[in-house]
Motif scaffolding. Sequence first.
Motif, mmCIF file in Angstrom:
data_model
loop_
_atom_site.group_PDB
_atom_site.id
_atom_site.type_symbol
_atom_site.label_atom_id
_atom_site.label_comp_id
_atom_site.label_asym_id
_atom_site.label_seq_id
_atom_site.Cartn_x
_atom_site.Cartn_y
_atom_site.Cartn_z
ATOM 1 N N ASP A 1 0.825 -1.209 0.000
ATOM 2 C CA ASP A 1 0.000 0.000 0.000
ATOM 3 C C ASP A 1 0.860 1.260 0.000
ATOM 4 O O ASP A 1 0.507 2.265 -0.620
ATOM 5 C CB ASP A 1 -0.943 0.005 1.203
ATOM 6 N N LYS B 1 3.827 1.563 -1.383
ATOM 7 C CA LYS B 1 4.391 1.713 -2.731
ATOM 8 C C LYS B 1 3.354 2.270 -3.713
ATOM 9 O O LYS B 1 3.706 2.951 -4.661
ATOM 10 C CB LYS B 1 4.914 0.369 -3.246
ATOM 11 N N ARG B 2 2.078 1.979 -3.486
ATOM 12 C CA ARG B 2 1.009 2.489 -4.360
ATOM 13 C C ARG B 2 0.465 3.821 -3.885
ATOM 14 O O ARG B 2 -0.487 4.346 -4.456
ATOM 15 C CB ARG B 2 -0.144 1.484 -4.409
ATOM 16 N N THR C 1 -1.313 4.356 -1.226
ATOM 17 C CA THR C 1 -2.668 4.172 -0.692
ATOM 18 C C THR C 1 -2.606 3.701 0.762
ATOM 19 O O THR C 1 -3.473 2.967 1.220
ATOM 20 C CB THR C 1 -3.453 3.147 -1.524
#
Length: 62
Positions: free
Chosen positions: A27, A29-30, A32
């Motif tokens: 999450d 890395k994204r 989010t």
Amino acid sequence: MEDNWKDYLLYPAITAIIMSGINAFADWKRDTLESIWWYVVAALIFYSVLAIGRYMIYRKRK
């Protein structure tokens, strides 16, 4: 298998922490990443499922 506290408590705890860490890293890395408390709750849920399942499996083998 030897009946001790590691079988029922330590191994599921380590697995739950690793699973939640992988989820948090993905999450992050994204971009989010949720509140840290969501990951703590997720780790506790993972831990309870793994510990109860492990207890039930080893209890039936005896």
